[in-house]
Scaffold this motif. Structure first.
Motif, PDB file in Angstrom:
ATOM      1  N   ALA A 203      12.847  19.127  25.547  1.00  0.00           N
ATOM      2  CA  ALA A 203      11.470  20.111  25.283  1.00  0.00           C
ATOM      3  C   ALA A 203      10.285  19.359  25.933  1.00  0.00           C
ATOM      4  N   PRO A 204       9.545  20.631  26.379  1.00  0.00           N
ATOM      5  CA  PRO A 204       9.879  21.997  26.295  1.00  0.00           C
ATOM      6  C   PRO A 204      10.557  22.590  27.301  1.00  0.00           C
ATOM      7  N   GLU A 205      11.209  21.719  28.401  1.00  0.00           N
ATOM      8  CA  GLU A 205      11.515  22.353  29.817  1.00  0.00           C
ATOM      9  C   GLU A 205      13.029  22.543  29.436  1.00  0.00           C
ATOM     10  N   TYR A 206      13.158  23.345  28.529  1.00  0.00           N
ATOM     11  CA  TYR A 206      14.793  23.358  28.020  1.00  0.00           C
ATOM     12  C   TYR A 206      15.480  23.906  28.838  1.00  0.00           C
ATOM     13  N   ALA A 207      15.271  24.952  29.684  1.00  0.00           N
ATOM     14  CA  ALA A 207      16.216  25.629  30.352  1.00  0.00           C
ATOM     15  C   ALA A 207      16.367  24.712  31.563  1.00  0.00           C
ATOM     16  N   GLU A 208      15.429  24.072  32.100  1.00  0.00           N
ATOM     17  CA  GLU A 208      15.710  23.181  33.318  1.00  0.00           C
ATOM     18  C   GLU A 208      16.460  21.925  32.911  1.00  0.00           C
ATOM     19  N   PHE A 209      16.627  21.324  31.770  1.00  0.00           N
ATOM     20  CA  PHE A 209      17.514  20.046  31.243  1.00  0.00           C
ATOM     21  C   PHE A 209      18.681  20.639  31.138  1.00  0.00           C
ATOM     22  N   VAL A 210      18.709  22.127  30.481  1.00  0.00           N
ATOM     23  CA  VAL A 210      20.272  22.429  30.328  1.00  0.00           C
ATOM     24  C   VAL A 210      20.815  22.384  31.483  1.00  0.00           C
ATOM     25  N   SER A 211      20.245  23.010  32.570  1.00  0.00           N
ATOM     26  CA  SER A 211      20.606  23.327  34.055  1.00  0.00           C
ATOM     27  C   SER A 211      21.302  21.798  34.533  1.00  0.00           C
ATOM     28  N   LEU A 212      20.636  20.697  34.220  1.00  0.00           N
ATOM     29  CA  LEU A 212      21.121  19.598  34.766  1.00  0.00           C
ATOM     30  C   LEU A 212      22.467  19.396  34.062  1.00  0.00           C
ATOM     31  N   ALA A 213      22.548  19.557  32.552  1.00  0.00           N
ATOM     32  CA  ALA A 213      23.720  19.422  31.886  1.00  0.00           C
ATOM     33  C   ALA A 213      24.940  20.327  32.503  1.00  0.00           C
ATOM     34  N   GLU A 214      24.608  21.334  32.904  1.00  0.00           N
ATOM     35  CA  GLU A 214      25.693  22.359  33.405  1.00  0.00           C
ATOM     36  C   GLU A 214      26.224  21.592  34.715  1.00  0.00           C
ATOM     37  N   ARG A 215      25.262  21.314  35.457  1.00  0.00           N
ATOM     38  CA  ARG A 215      25.588  20.703  36.776  1.00  0.00           C
ATOM     39  C   ARG A 215      26.343  19.307  37.050  1.00  0.00           C
ATOM     40  N   PHE A 216      25.657  18.407  36.216  1.00  0.00           N
ATOM     41  CA  PHE A 216      26.116  16.959  36.120  1.00  0.00           C
ATOM     42  C   PHE A 216      27.274  16.834  35.005  1.00  0.00           C
ATOM     43  N   GLU A 217      28.404  16.208  35.303  1.00  0.00           N
ATOM     44  CA  GLU A 217      29.511  16.077  34.556  1.00  0.00           C
ATOM     45  C   GLU A 217      29.260  14.998  33.099  1.00  0.00           C
ATOM     46  N   ARG A 218      28.151  14.255  33.343  1.00  0.00           N
ATOM     47  CA  ARG A 218      28.038  13.226  32.245  1.00  0.00           C
ATOM     48  C   ARG A 218      26.712  13.410  31.698  1.00  0.00           C
ATOM     49  N   VAL A 219      25.949  14.709  31.978  1.00  0.00           N
ATOM     50  CA  VAL A 219      24.762  14.606  31.339  1.00  0.00           C
ATOM     51  C   VAL A 219      24.827  15.364  30.114  1.00  0.00           C
ATOM     52  N   PRO A 250      30.788  20.754  24.096  1.00  0.00           N
ATOM     53  CA  PRO A 250      31.238  19.195  24.237  1.00  0.00           C
ATOM     54  C   PRO A 250      30.034  18.360  24.693  1.00  0.00           C
ATOM     55  N   LYS A 251      28.831  18.744  25.027  1.00  0.00           N
ATOM     56  CA  LYS A 251      27.777  17.587  25.627  1.00  0.00           C
ATOM     57  C   LYS A 251      26.473  17.914  24.803  1.00  0.00           C
ATOM     58  N   VAL A 252      26.712  18.376  23.492  1.00  0.00           N
ATOM     59  CA  VAL A 252      25.497  18.645  22.666  1.00  0.00           C
ATOM     60  C   VAL A 252      25.882  17.388  21.463  1.00  0.00           C
ATOM     61  N   LEU A 253      24.716  16.817  21.241  1.00  0.00           N
ATOM     62  CA  LEU A 253      24.927  15.617  20.263  1.00  0.00           C
ATOM     63  C   LEU A 253      23.898  15.819  19.116  1.00  0.00           C
ATOM     64  N   ASP A 280      32.589  25.674  14.313  1.00  0.00           N
ATOM     65  CA  ASP A 280      33.272  24.623  15.310  1.00  0.00           C
ATOM     66  C   ASP A 280      32.224  23.977  16.170  1.00  0.00           C
ATOM     67  N   TRP A 281      31.257  24.571  16.502  1.00  0.00           N
ATOM     68  CA  TRP A 281      30.224  24.109  17.450  1.00  0.00           C
ATOM     69  C   TRP A 281      29.450  23.113  16.526  1.00  0.00           C
ATOM     70  N   LEU A 282      29.140  23.321  15.232  1.00  0.00           N
ATOM     71  CA  LEU A 282      28.618  22.309  14.452  1.00  0.00           C
ATOM     72  C   LEU A 282      29.338  20.967  13.988  1.00  0.00           C
ATOM     73  N   ARG A 283      30.612  21.293  14.168  1.00  0.00           N
ATOM     74  CA  ARG A 283      31.436  20.355  13.915  1.00  0.00           C
ATOM     75  C   ARG A 283      31.591  19.291  15.203  1.00  0.00           C
ATOM     76  N   ASP A 284      31.573  19.965  16.203  1.00  0.00           N
ATOM     77  CA  ASP A 284      31.626  18.934  17.537  1.00  0.00           C
ATOM     78  C   ASP A 284      30.255  18.227  17.554  1.00  0.00           C
ATOM     79  N   VAL A 285      29.127  18.907  17.333  1.00  0.00           N
ATOM     80  CA  VAL A 285      27.913  18.539  17.682  1.00  0.00           C
ATOM     81  C   VAL A 285      27.511  17.492  16.757  1.00  0.00           C
ATOM     82  N   CYS A 286      27.900  17.628  15.287  1.00  0.00           N
ATOM     83  CA  CYS A 286      27.365  16.783  14.309  1.00  0.00           C
ATOM     84  C   CYS A 286      28.483  15.544  14.075  1.00  0.00           C
TER      85      CYS A 286
END
Length: 300
Positions: A203-219, A250-253, A280-286
């Motif tokens: 936050a607040p650069e949500y879209a840009e950091f989400v792009s890093l998670a989409e691009r890099f395997e371990r982000v 799988p990448k959100v905690l 299902d999303w909530l179970r994985d994230v939480c």
């Protein structure tokens, strides 16, 4: 100690994870600090200091033991301490304290921090060899560049070991010359297998950091304080980012920022439901994503 269910907040949180069929919550963004440092942090929030920028009444101010007990009452089965160095020469002190704090608490992740200083490469390598579980850096507070040359061997060590580092790199609550997605992007280009957890969804650069998670395997990304009324006033998550988070399940905690939050712990969970994420999303994230990334929780 309050019996589970007697306190409305405890009842609400336990009802949330029990309704999902989970054994509890895995919260990757919790802070415990030495008392002298904690007092200074609280003072910054109380004064709405220059790094805070707005009124921020802290809800949880008990002793260390009281706060650990409260997390356990809520059903938080695993949590870190996430110290963060704000100047040279303090990281080793914080790391020693955090190591001792976690030593007799099987549900507490052994946490550490670092700062761009000549000693960083050596003490990080030693901590990793000894089995430290998670790191934290906070560039908005520490006012340093993530790609400072003194940190390059640190990122290499963490990338090789797979040890996660929670990175507060977004420009919230008050940006400065060190925040934003590009410094982390530069680090990841050099160390693409670094296991980084972007605090507050960037936050607040949500879209840009989400792009890093989409691009890099371990982000990865943590949910700390986002989807709450407190954050939505100034930095609501755009609907298109929410849709992308569904694909990044799988990448959100789960993260909370306990104890330094101005609302009940349950409100963070209510915000995730309000955002429209399915069970299902909530179970994985939480729960499940934390277990996969950081290991199983201590059975209770």
């Amino acid at each position: 100690m309050t019996e589970p269910g007697a306190d409305p907040e405890v009842a609400a949180v336990r009802s949330f994870w029990q309704g999902l069929g989970l054994p509890g919550l895995y919260d990757v963004h919790v802070h415990f600090l030495p008392e002298n440092v904690q007092r200074k942090v609280y003072a910054q929030f109380d004064e709405a200091g220059p790094r805070i920028g707005r009124a921020w009444p802290i809800r949880y101010r008990g002793t260390h033991d009281e706060r650990v007990a409260h997390l356990r009452e809520l059903g938080v089965r695993r949590f870190p301490t996430l110290p963060y160095a704000h100047r040279p020469g303090i990281a080793s002190y914080l790391n020693g304290w955090a190591r001792d704090f976690a030593a007799d608490k099987p549900d507490c992740l052994w946490s550490a921090t670092c700062y761009p200083e000549p000693e960083a490469a050596a003490y990080v390598a030693e901590l990793v060899a000894d089995g430290v579980e998670i790191f934290k850096v906070h560039v908005q507070v520490g006012e340093f560049h993530l790609d400072d040359p003194l940190l390059d061997p640190v990122w290499g060590t963490l990338a090789d070991a797979g040890t996660p580092v929670v990175v507060h790199a977004g420009s919230g609550p008050v940006g400065n010359a060190f925040t934003g997605p590009e410094p982390l992007h530069r680090v990841l280009r050099r160390h693409p297998r670094l296991t980084a957890v972007v605090a507050h969804l960037g936050a607040p650069e949500y879209a840009e950091f989400v792009s890093l998670a989409e691009r890099f395997e371990r982000v990865h990304l943590d949910t700390t304080m986002v989807f709450t009324d407190f954050f939505d006033v100034e930095a609501p998550v755009p609907s298109e980012v929410i849709a992308r988070l569904g694909d990044l399940r799988p990448k959100v905690l789960l993260g909370s920022d306990f104890p330094t939050i101005p609302y009940p712990y349950a409100h963070q969970l209510e915000g995730l439901v309000r955002a429209g994420f399915d069970d299902d999303w909530l179970r994985d994230v939480c729960w499940h994503n934390g277990v996969r990334l950081l290991g199983p929780a201590d059975p209770r």
